[in-house]
Design an enzyme around this catalytic site. Structure first.
Site, PDB file in Angstrom:
ATOM      1  N   ALA A  76      37.545  37.044  27.075  1.00  0.00           N
ATOM      2  CA  ALA A  76      36.306  36.478  26.534  1.00  0.00           C
ATOM      3  C   ALA A  76      35.126  37.422  26.740  1.00  0.00           C
ATOM      4  O   ALA A  76      34.189  37.435  25.947  1.00  0.00           O
ATOM      5  CB  ALA A  76      36.016  35.123  27.160  1.00  0.00           C
ATOM      6  N   ASN A 156      30.260  27.268  32.860  1.00  0.00           N
ATOM      7  CA  ASN A 156      31.343  27.547  33.816  1.00  0.00           C
ATOM      8  C   ASN A 156      31.033  27.137  35.248  1.00  0.00           C
ATOM      9  O   ASN A 156      31.933  27.000  36.057  1.00  0.00           O
ATOM     10  CB  ASN A 156      31.712  29.037  33.771  1.00  0.00           C
ATOM     11  CG  ASN A 156      30.504  29.938  33.869  1.00  0.00           C
ATOM     12  OD1 ASN A 156      29.577  29.857  33.058  1.00  0.00           O
ATOM     13  ND2 ASN A 156      30.484  30.793  34.878  1.00  0.00           N
ATOM     14  N   ALA A 205      42.517  33.614  27.513  1.00  0.00           N
ATOM     15  CA  ALA A 205      43.826  33.005  27.812  1.00  0.00           C
ATOM     16  C   ALA A 205      43.873  32.466  29.240  1.00  0.00           C
ATOM     17  O   ALA A 205      44.425  31.394  29.494  1.00  0.00           O
ATOM     18  CB  ALA A 205      44.937  34.035  27.603  1.00  0.00           C
ATOM     19  N   CYS A 327      32.323  36.132  39.489  1.00  0.00           N
ATOM     20  CA  CYS A 327      31.776  37.479  39.285  1.00  0.00           C
ATOM     21  C   CYS A 327      30.590  37.734  40.195  1.00  0.00           C
ATOM     22  O   CYS A 327      30.199  38.867  40.418  1.00  0.00           O
ATOM     23  CB  CYS A 327      31.344  37.652  37.827  1.00  0.00           C
ATOM     24  SG  CYS A 327      31.780  36.285  36.788  1.00  0.00           S
TER      25      CYS A 327
HETATM   26  C1  LIG Z   1      35.703  33.357  32.387  1.00  0.00           C
HETATM   27  C2  LIG Z   1      34.596  33.352  31.412  1.00  0.00           C
HETATM   28  C3  LIG Z   1      34.301  34.481  30.637  1.00  0.00           C
HETATM   29  C4  LIG Z   1      35.039  35.786  30.798  1.00  0.00           C
HETATM   30  O1  LIG Z   1      36.346  35.695  30.304  1.00  0.00           O
HETATM   31  P1  LIG Z   1      37.397  36.853  30.583  1.00  0.00           P
HETATM   32  O2  LIG Z   1      38.552  36.496  29.713  1.00  0.00           O
HETATM   33  O3  LIG Z   1      37.713  36.773  32.040  1.00  0.00           O
HETATM   34  O4  LIG Z   1      36.770  38.140  30.205  1.00  0.00           O
HETATM   35  C5  LIG Z   1      33.286  34.387  29.717  1.00  0.00           C
HETATM   36  N1  LIG Z   1      32.586  33.253  29.558  1.00  0.00           N
HETATM   37  C6  LIG Z   1      32.831  32.158  30.286  1.00  0.00           C
HETATM   38  C7  LIG Z   1      32.024  30.932  30.047  1.00  0.00           C
HETATM   39  C8  LIG Z   1      33.835  32.171  31.242  1.00  0.00           C
HETATM   40  O5  LIG Z   1      34.053  31.084  31.976  1.00  0.00           O
END
Ligand SMILES: *Cc1c(COP(=O)(O)O)cnc(C)c1O
Length: 381
Positions: A76, A156, A205, A327
């Protein structure tokens, strides 16, 4: 995993579903479908391509998209980068203004900041006290030169859901495009892109029992974006690079299972949510930051009075939990999501995100509550 560790950090990542892991193994070794899916000159390549295209359909089906609207990425984060940078650069002639919120994931926030350095302008919309981005707040931020609006589906850290239908209507009425980071939404809220006014959507994923390192960007048919990664012209020029067949097959199967297990997962998560919330409110001096209505059942963010954040985390070593997002957990700053919704700094530092998943047991909740009770009693004494 250490058997005595209780994993309540599913919003950071989920374990791969064993059904997904078993399938992925068939796409790696010599006796499996390991060939390059872009190899057009032999049967082995065609089989790999078939597997990739099957997975593309599975991902598309789960979000109500057409397979031709799915572009594979490494996750993502890359999808967010490709959506924001790719769209803004491709539509420079139409405007230089991007609208997003102050409580997006860093993958959106830092990308927007990078765009500012490139000469684009960004308006930062604030959430309400529950972490919701309202359509009215978006409307007030729109300008005649706004080309793109980016708002997450589910936050998140809080689990708060946004009204994508209403925000999308405001954005489209204005003539701008709408990007949604849906990394936390898959399997938690229904996503039907046939009926949602959304143009770009980021998917991951590993938040839905698939492998890390793979994701996708939904790009509505006819929409132009400039590529970030140049090379062999894979993914119709939008994202070059040899496709990781095993990762993609894993994401496809994980998303298929999201559809298949939807009702079962939803019931489970609601049971876990009630069990946890009931237990937490029975403890003294707690504030649940995640709203009861309009938030996903797998995330509960709680603030604790009369304890120091660092000491609380130390006392809860048996729990795999998180303060804010994974993060940022190396930093001692409070979560920017919590401070943005008005939580005082000290309380934000003493707040924890508990997140459940498909493999969380009732026992895990009970043990976590017992650990919490013990830690609070000791620390407050
Ligand atoms: C985990 C997350 C991401 C990052 O996704 P990755 O596949 O780990 O790069 C981005 N946006 C939100 C809202 C997330 O929870």
């Amino acid at each position: 995993m250490n058997a005595s560790l209780i994993y309540l950090d599913n919003a950071a990542t989920t374990p791969v579903d064993p059904r997904v892991a078993r399938l992925m193994a068939d796409y790696l070794t010599e006796d499996g479908t390991f060939a390059n899916p872009a190899s057009r000159s032999h049967m082995a390549g065609w089989l790999a391509e078939q597997a990739v295209e099957g997975a593309r359909r599975q991902v598309a089906d789960t979000v109500g998209a057409d397979p031709r609207e799915i572009v594979w990425t490494s996750g993502a984060t890359e999808a967010d980068n490709l959506a924001l940078i790719g769209y803004m650069r491709a539509h420079r002639d139409r405007g230089h203004h991007l609208v997003t919120s102050t409580i997006e994931h860093k993958a959106v926030i830092d990308t927007a900041i990078a765009l500012e350095a490139e000469g684009f302008e960004v308006s930062w919309v604030k959430p309400d006290s529950q972490g919701r981005i309202t359509p009215d707040a978006i409307k007030s931020a729109l300008r005649s030169d706004t080309t793109l609006v980016s708002v997450m589906a589910v936050n998140n850290e809080l689990g708060t859901e946004n009204d994508l239908q209403a925000i999308g209507r405001v954005v489209h009425t204005h003539g701008a495009a709408f990007h949604v980071d849906a990394a936390q939404a898959v399997g938690k809220i229904p996503l039907d892109l046939q009926h949602l006014p959304v143009d770009l959507m980021s998917l991951s994923a590993h938040k839905a029992y698939g492998p890390k390192g793979v994701g996708a960007l939904f790009v509505r048919r006819g929409l132009q974006i400039a590529p970030l990664i140049h090379g062999g012209g894979h993914e119709r020029g939008m994202r070059s690079g040899t496709l990781p067949t095993h990762q993609i097959v894993g994401m496809g199967e994980a998303f298929r299972l999201v559809l298949e297990d939807h009702a079962k997962d939803k019931d489970r998560l609601h049971i876990l949510n009630s069990r946890f919330r009931d237990g937490v409110v029975a403890l003294e001096g707690v504030h649940i930051h995640s709203p009861l209505m309009g938030s996903v059942p797998n995330i509960v963010n709680v603030g604790f009075d009369g304890v120091e954040g660092e000491s609380l985390i130390m006392a809860l070593r048996k729990l795999a939990i998180s303060t804010g997002s994974a993060c940022n957990s190396a930093s001692v700053d409070p979560s920017y999501v919590l401070t943005e919704i008005g939580v005082p700094r000290e309380e934000a530092l003493a707040s924890i995100r508990f997140s459940f998943g498909r493999f969380t047991r009732d026992d895990d909740i009970d043990l976590a509550l017992a650990e919490l009770k013990h830690a609070l009693t000791t620390l407050r004494a």
